[in-house]
Write an enzyme that holds these catalytic residues in place. Structure first.
Site, mmCIF file in Angstrom:
data_model
loop_
_atom_site.group_PDB
_atom_site.id
_atom_site.type_symbol
_atom_site.label_atom_id
_atom_site.label_comp_id
_atom_site.label_asym_id
_atom_site.label_seq_id
_atom_site.Cartn_x
_atom_site.Cartn_y
_atom_site.Cartn_z
ATOM 1 N N TYR A 123 0.819 -1.218 0.000
ATOM 2 C CA TYR A 123 0.000 0.000 0.000
ATOM 3 C C TYR A 123 0.849 1.263 0.000
ATOM 4 O O TYR A 123 0.314 2.366 0.034
ATOM 5 C CB TYR A 123 -0.923 0.014 1.223
ATOM 6 C CG TYR A 123 -2.058 -0.959 1.100
ATOM 7 C CD1 TYR A 123 -1.809 -2.320 0.999
ATOM 8 C CD2 TYR A 123 -3.378 -0.539 1.067
ATOM 9 C CE1 TYR A 123 -2.827 -3.229 0.873
ATOM 10 C CE2 TYR A 123 -4.410 -1.444 0.947
ATOM 11 C CZ TYR A 123 -4.123 -2.784 0.848
ATOM 12 O OH TYR A 123 -5.145 -3.675 0.727
ATOM 13 N N LYS A 194 3.734 -14.293 5.494
ATOM 14 C CA LYS A 194 3.978 -15.287 4.443
ATOM 15 C C LYS A 194 5.495 -15.414 4.322
ATOM 16 O O LYS A 194 6.085 -15.245 3.241
ATOM 17 C CB LYS A 194 3.311 -14.813 3.139
ATOM 18 C CG LYS A 194 3.284 -15.836 2.029
ATOM 19 C CD LYS A 194 2.205 -16.878 2.184
ATOM 20 C CE LYS A 194 2.329 -17.932 1.111
ATOM 21 N NZ LYS A 194 1.419 -19.074 1.320
ATOM 22 N N ASP A 227 -2.284 -17.945 4.764
ATOM 23 C CA ASP A 227 -3.312 -18.814 4.162
ATOM 24 C C ASP A 227 -3.896 -19.756 5.215
ATOM 25 O O ASP A 227 -5.110 -19.938 5.314
ATOM 26 C CB ASP A 227 -2.779 -19.581 2.941
ATOM 27 C CG ASP A 227 -1.315 -19.958 3.048
ATOM 28 O OD1 ASP A 227 -0.645 -19.519 3.989
ATOM 29 O OD2 ASP A 227 -0.833 -20.717 2.178
ATOM 30 N N ASP A 251 -5.867 -5.946 5.544
ATOM 31 C CA ASP A 251 -7.036 -5.473 4.793
ATOM 32 C C ASP A 251 -7.949 -6.654 4.464
ATOM 33 O O ASP A 251 -9.159 -6.636 4.712
ATOM 34 C CB ASP A 251 -6.543 -4.781 3.507
ATOM 35 C CG ASP A 251 -7.650 -4.021 2.805
ATOM 36 O OD1 ASP A 251 -8.792 -4.000 3.313
ATOM 37 O OD2 ASP A 251 -7.384 -3.450 1.735
#
Ligand code: NAD
Length: 361
Positions: A123, A194, A227, A251
């Site tokens: 972002y 991640k 995930d 988000d």
């Protein structure tokens, strides 16, 4: 008397802003509202979606209640929401996700708080369009530096986004999550990442999360790959307490967590920095409902309760939250999204639900 900027936004923004302003006023806390515009409506008139006077008002008052603002998808101006968070350095996005009895959801008794880093990650807005001169230069540099891991297509067919994750930004947000845990008597912080794939960005995030966690032996710490975190939240959300996440995962998981507690209509939020705070719902401007007096004002009204808490008006904040909870529990004067049948003709409009909350107050 508090001076608070009220940003009315666009789409459904003005309707829920008005409903929320009335509810905050009904608590009896004296607020001088400085009403300011931002979004597509003011863009059409003034050529900018974020007039300087709006930003200046938030800078001066240091507290704002903000309705949603549309961001064109794929093209057009960049997100005013992201700009505001970056311009005011509102680095911590805090989104409590709590089940209120009466809300329609497959899940009960959820009480999660999502703490999202608000200024970095994908972002940051460092993007390069396919075919641009900068992209060609960047792609050739990346190819030179990354040796065997070359970008396989040419600069004319490749867009590039940069994902900065800094030591300062990560330490600051993870520390915020732990301090929040302590102040609110929470037991556990889960850091989401991640790091198995992005070693130098999410890997850094995880390493710093562990370092900060070591300073808070009274709070349990664990990490989850993003995930797996999504699946765990759907299957056993009761195992989690506070989640701390980089911007993009924060988000996405905000909407997932909103789904657990009954949908976007009931999910409030706060953007907090060292020099100001902007309170807003997790949801967006839902343009298809604009002007219909139809959508649920709860998320922004509860954001108003978070604002009152920030102003240390704890009693008023509790009373407002209890009034919202009571109206939801009765299930009578609620909007269409809170009824078992979305076409239920007894659903009330945005302003009528606010009236019911004010009556409870
Ligand atoms: P959205 O949150 O506006 O709407 C998604 C769906 O959620 C709606 O169709 C509606 O069914 C439901 N919904 C949302 N708010 C609701 C409410 N108060 N009551 C009942 N139902 C509600 O998301 P979107 O359609 O992806 O985005 C629309 C615009 O909003 C985009 O331009 C997006 O960039 C912007 N946006 C702004 C913010 C913000 O201002 N902070 C946040 C998210 C999205």
């Amino acid at each position: 008397m508090y001076n608070v900027t009220l940003i009315t936004g666009d789409g459904i923004g003005p309707e829920i802003a008005e409903a929320s302003r009335r509810c905050v006023d009904a608590t009896g806390v004296k607020v001088q509202w400085d009403v300011q515009e931002a979004g597509v409506d003011v863009m059409a008139r003034e050529g900018t979606p974020m007039p300087d006077r709006t930003l200046e008002s938030v800078r001066k008052n240091k507290v704002a209640l903000k309705a949603p603002i549309t961001t064109p998808v794929g093209t057009g101006f960049r997100s005013v929401n992201v700009y505001l968070r970056q311009a005011l350095n509102l680095y911590a996005c805090v989104r409590p996700c709590k089940s209120y009895p009466g809300v329609r959801s497959k899940y009960q008794n959820i009480d999660l708080v999502l703490v999202r880093e608000n200024t970095e990650d994908l972002y940051a807005g460092v993007e390069f369009a396919k075919g641009a001169a900068e992209t060609a230069e960047l792609v050739s540099q990346i190819n030179r530096l990354s040796k065997d891991k070359k970008i396989r297509t040419g600069a004319s067919t490749t867009g590039v986004s940069i994902k900065p994750i800094s030591v300062e930004g990560t330490t600051r947000i993870v520390t915020y999550a732990f301090e929040y845990a302590r102040a609110n008597k929470r037991k556990k912080v889960t850091s989401v990442h991640k790091a198995n794939i992005m070693k130098h960005t999410d890997g850094l995030w995880l390493e710093l999360s562990r370092q900060v966690a070591a300073k808070y032996p009274d709070i349990e710490f664990e990490d989850r790959i993003v995930d797996n975190m999504c699946m765990q939240l759907v299957q056993k959300p009761e195992l989690y307490d506070i989640l701390v996440l980089p911007n993009l995962y924060g988000d996405i998981l905000s909407d997932l967590c909103a789904g657990l507690v009954g949908g976007l209509g009931v999910a409030p939020g706060a953007n907090i920095g060292d020099n100001g705070a902007v309170f807003e719902a997790t949801h967006g401007s839902a343009p298809k409902y604009k002007g219909l007096n139809k959508v649920n004002p709860t998320a922004l009204i509860l954001s108003g309760a978070l604002m009152l808490r920030h102003l240390n008006e704890l009693d008023a904040a509790d009373r407002l939250e209890r009034a919202v909870a009571a109206v939801i529990a009765e299930g009578k004067d609620v909007t269409y999204d809170m009824k078992a049948d979305r076409n239920d003709p007894t659903a009330v409009g945005t302003s009528q639900m606010a009236d019911a909350i004010i009556a409870k107050l």
